[in-house]
Motif scaffolding. Structure first.
Motif, PDB file in Angstrom:
ATOM      1  N   GLU A  99     -68.620 -31.075 -24.897  1.00  0.00           N
ATOM      2  CA  GLU A  99     -68.537 -31.897 -23.685  1.00  0.00           C
ATOM      3  C   GLU A  99     -67.995 -33.295 -23.967  1.00  0.00           C
ATOM      4  N   THR A 100     -66.905 -33.400 -24.707  1.00  0.00           N
ATOM      5  CA  THR A 100     -66.294 -34.710 -24.932  1.00  0.00           C
ATOM      6  C   THR A 100     -65.423 -35.079 -23.730  1.00  0.00           C
ATOM      7  N   ASP A 101     -65.013 -36.332 -23.661  1.00  0.00           N
ATOM      8  CA  ASP A 101     -64.148 -36.772 -22.557  1.00  0.00           C
ATOM      9  C   ASP A 101     -62.836 -35.990 -22.548  1.00  0.00           C
ATOM     10  N   ASN A 102     -62.291 -35.720 -23.729  1.00  0.00           N
ATOM     11  CA  ASN A 102     -61.038 -34.974 -23.823  1.00  0.00           C
ATOM     12  C   ASN A 102     -61.205 -33.555 -23.292  1.00  0.00           C
ATOM     13  N   ILE A 103     -62.316 -32.918 -23.645  1.00  0.00           N
ATOM     14  CA  ILE A 103     -62.586 -31.568 -23.151  1.00  0.00           C
ATOM     15  C   ILE A 103     -62.714 -31.571 -21.631  1.00  0.00           C
ATOM     16  N   LYS A 104     -63.481 -32.509 -21.101  1.00  0.00           N
ATOM     17  CA  LYS A 104     -63.704 -32.569 -19.652  1.00  0.00           C
ATOM     18  C   LYS A 104     -62.392 -32.755 -18.898  1.00  0.00           C
ATOM     19  N   LYS A 105     -61.557 -33.660 -19.389  1.00  0.00           N
ATOM     20  CA  LYS A 105     -60.280 -33.942 -18.723  1.00  0.00           C
ATOM     21  C   LYS A 105     -59.373 -32.716 -18.751  1.00  0.00           C
ATOM     22  N   THR A 106     -59.264 -32.089 -19.919  1.00  0.00           N
ATOM     23  CA  THR A 106     -58.387 -30.927 -20.061  1.00  0.00           C
ATOM     24  C   THR A 106     -58.909 -29.744 -19.260  1.00  0.00           C
ATOM     25  N   ALA A 130     -64.979 -11.573 -20.877  1.00  0.00           N
ATOM     26  CA  ALA A 130     -66.124 -10.707 -20.597  1.00  0.00           C
ATOM     27  C   ALA A 130     -66.527 -10.084 -21.927  1.00  0.00           C
ATOM     28  N   PRO A 131     -67.815 -10.035 -22.232  1.00  0.00           N
ATOM     29  CA  PRO A 131     -68.266  -9.602 -23.566  1.00  0.00           C
ATOM     30  C   PRO A 131     -67.764  -8.232 -23.994  1.00  0.00           C
ATOM     31  N   ILE A 132     -67.518  -7.340 -23.033  1.00  0.00           N
ATOM     32  CA  ILE A 132     -67.125  -5.976 -23.392  1.00  0.00           C
ATOM     33  C   ILE A 132     -65.625  -5.828 -23.627  1.00  0.00           C
ATOM     34  N   PHE A 133     -64.845  -6.907 -23.398  1.00  0.00           N
ATOM     35  CA  PHE A 133     -63.399  -6.843 -23.571  1.00  0.00           C
ATOM     36  C   PHE A 133     -62.953  -7.784 -24.684  1.00  0.00           C
ATOM     37  N   PRO A 134     -61.771  -7.559 -25.243  1.00  0.00           N
ATOM     38  CA  PRO A 134     -61.248  -8.486 -26.256  1.00  0.00           C
ATOM     39  C   PRO A 134     -61.044  -9.881 -25.667  1.00  0.00           C
ATOM     40  N   ALA A 135     -61.223 -10.904 -26.497  1.00  0.00           N
ATOM     41  CA  ALA A 135     -60.995 -12.281 -26.045  1.00  0.00           C
ATOM     42  C   ALA A 135     -59.527 -12.476 -25.706  1.00  0.00           C
ATOM     43  N   GLN A 136     -59.261 -13.113 -24.554  1.00  0.00           N
ATOM     44  CA  GLN A 136     -57.887 -13.331 -24.109  1.00  0.00           C
ATOM     45  C   GLN A 136     -57.430 -14.781 -24.254  1.00  0.00           C
ATOM     46  N   ALA A 137     -58.371 -15.712 -24.120  1.00  0.00           N
ATOM     47  CA  ALA A 137     -58.050 -17.147 -24.193  1.00  0.00           C
ATOM     48  C   ALA A 137     -56.966 -17.525 -23.190  1.00  0.00           C
ATOM     49  N   ASN A 138     -57.018 -16.918 -21.999  1.00  0.00           N
ATOM     50  CA  ASN A 138     -56.017 -17.186 -20.964  1.00  0.00           C
ATOM     51  C   ASN A 138     -56.386 -18.360 -20.069  1.00  0.00           C
ATOM     52  N   CYS A 139     -57.654 -18.433 -19.681  1.00  0.00           N
ATOM     53  CA  CYS A 139     -58.036 -19.432 -18.678  1.00  0.00           C
ATOM     54  C   CYS A 139     -58.147 -20.835 -19.264  1.00  0.00           C
ATOM     55  N   ARG A 140     -58.353 -20.933 -20.564  1.00  0.00           N
ATOM     56  CA  ARG A 140     -58.425 -22.224 -21.269  1.00  0.00           C
ATOM     57  C   ARG A 140     -59.551 -23.107 -20.735  1.00  0.00           C
ATOM     58  N   LEU A 141     -60.652 -22.489 -20.352  1.00  0.00           N
ATOM     59  CA  LEU A 141     -61.800 -23.257 -19.871  1.00  0.00           C
ATOM     60  C   LEU A 141     -62.887 -23.398 -20.929  1.00  0.00           C
ATOM     61  N   CYS A 142     -62.891 -22.518 -21.923  1.00  0.00           N
ATOM     62  CA  CYS A 142     -63.949 -22.537 -22.936  1.00  0.00           C
ATOM     63  C   CYS A 142     -63.565 -23.424 -24.124  1.00  0.00           C
ATOM     64  N   LEU A 143     -62.885 -24.510 -23.846  1.00  0.00           N
ATOM     65  CA  LEU A 143     -62.383 -25.379 -24.910  1.00  0.00           C
ATOM     66  C   LEU A 143     -63.500 -26.155 -25.600  1.00  0.00           C
ATOM     67  N   VAL A 144     -63.368 -26.296 -26.908  1.00  0.00           N
ATOM     68  CA  VAL A 144     -64.311 -27.078 -27.709  1.00  0.00           C
ATOM     69  C   VAL A 144     -63.530 -27.914 -28.719  1.00  0.00           C
ATOM     70  N   GLU A 145     -64.194 -28.933 -29.235  1.00  0.00           N
ATOM     71  CA  GLU A 145     -63.637 -29.714 -30.337  1.00  0.00           C
ATOM     72  C   GLU A 145     -64.384 -29.354 -31.616  1.00  0.00           C
ATOM     73  N   ILE A 146     -63.644 -29.261 -32.706  1.00  0.00           N
ATOM     74  CA  ILE A 146     -64.240 -28.991 -34.014  1.00  0.00           C
ATOM     75  C   ILE A 146     -63.888 -30.152 -34.938  1.00  0.00           C
ATOM     76  N   LYS A 147     -64.897 -30.744 -35.519  1.00  0.00           N
ATOM     77  CA  LYS A 147     -64.696 -31.902 -36.382  1.00  0.00           C
ATOM     78  C   LYS A 147     -63.706 -31.589 -37.500  1.00  0.00           C
ATOM     79  N   ASN A 148     -62.761 -32.517 -37.700  1.00  0.00           N
ATOM     80  CA  ASN A 148     -61.735 -32.427 -38.740  1.00  0.00           C
ATOM     81  C   ASN A 148     -60.693 -31.338 -38.476  1.00  0.00           C
ATOM     82  N   GLN A 149     -60.634 -30.851 -37.241  1.00  0.00           N
ATOM     83  CA  GLN A 149     -59.575 -29.922 -36.857  1.00  0.00           C
ATOM     84  C   GLN A 149     -58.793 -30.513 -35.693  1.00  0.00           C
ATOM     85  N   ARG A 150     -57.492 -30.333 -35.709  1.00  0.00           N
ATOM     86  CA  ARG A 150     -56.644 -30.905 -34.669  1.00  0.00           C
ATOM     87  C   ARG A 150     -56.669 -30.054 -33.407  1.00  0.00           C
TER      88      ARG A 150
END
Length: 209
Positions: free
Chosen positions: A78-85, A39-59
């Motif tokens: 929206e890569t296949d890996n993101i969708k599956k995970t 939620a924008p008013i709270f610190p990022a938690q990264a708990n749900c793991r739904l906002c996943l993205v791929e960044i070129k040249n990063q593992r």
């Protein structure tokens, strides 16, 4: 030194403010990335793991809510890996979630349910052991934590707007949201701001009528 960086999200060239997260920049540019714990008013938690993205040249996959933009980043949402995970993570959120959808107070506004529909996730694929927690209707809000997905929004809402009486207790499967003093809500020091109910994405906390 410039206060902006040049990035790409799904091929779209964007001039982004330095220090902002991928999620915020994507939203400002009408690029949808799903979230549940954020939620924008709270610190990022990264708990749900739904906002996943791929960044070129990063593992590995990165959480958009907590990863800040850097010069030259090329981001894919929206890569296949993101969708599956992402779909697996959605199913895992439902493993311990008792889905009383037809009678739930948030049946038409449940963020978890809406995401499973959007991404065509069949929640019956995963089914695990479920907690059996007594419903606490002693206060101005009802706590039905059998529906809780432990996103922690309520904890931050209570800390920000209320009397900071909520916390996480136990570990692993037995992790639950609870009052800090271990008592029912009416005896916890709750001031009745109801913000925990406002931010709950799944109807685990709702206003006691």
């Amino acid at each position: 030194m410039s206060d902006f960086v040049n990035i790409k999200i799904d091929g779209k060239e964007i001039r982004a403010k330095k220090g902002e997260t991928i999620l915020r920049i994507a939203g400002e540019n009408n690029i949808y990335i799903p979230i549940l714990c954020y939620a924008p008013i709270f610190p990022a938690q990264a708990n749900c793991r739904l906002c996943l993205v791929e960044i070129k040249n990063q593992r590995g996959l990165k959480t958009a809510c907590s990863t800040k933009v850097e010069e030259g980043m090329e981001i894919l949402t929206e890569t296949d890996n993101i969708k599956k995970t992402r779909n697996t993570n959605l199913k895992l959120l439902f493993v311990n979630h008792i889905g009383k959808c037809p009678t739930c107070i948030r049946k038409d506004r449940c963020e978890l349910k809406n995401l499973t529909i959007k991404y065509k996730v069949y929640i019956s694929d995963f089914k695990g052991k479920q907690l059996d927690i007594p419903v606490d209707d002693s206060g101005v809000v009802v706590f039905d934590l059998n529906k809780c997905i432990k996103c922690r929004r309520c904890i931050f809402a209570c800390k920000t707007y209320g009397s900071d009486v909520l916390t996480l207790k136990n570990k692993g499967f037995n992790t639950v949201i609870a009052t800090k003093n271990g008592k029912k809500l009416k005896d916890s020091g709750c001031i009745g701001c109801k913000q925990c109910a406002e931010v709950c994405p799944v109807g685990a906390i709702y206003i006691n009528r």
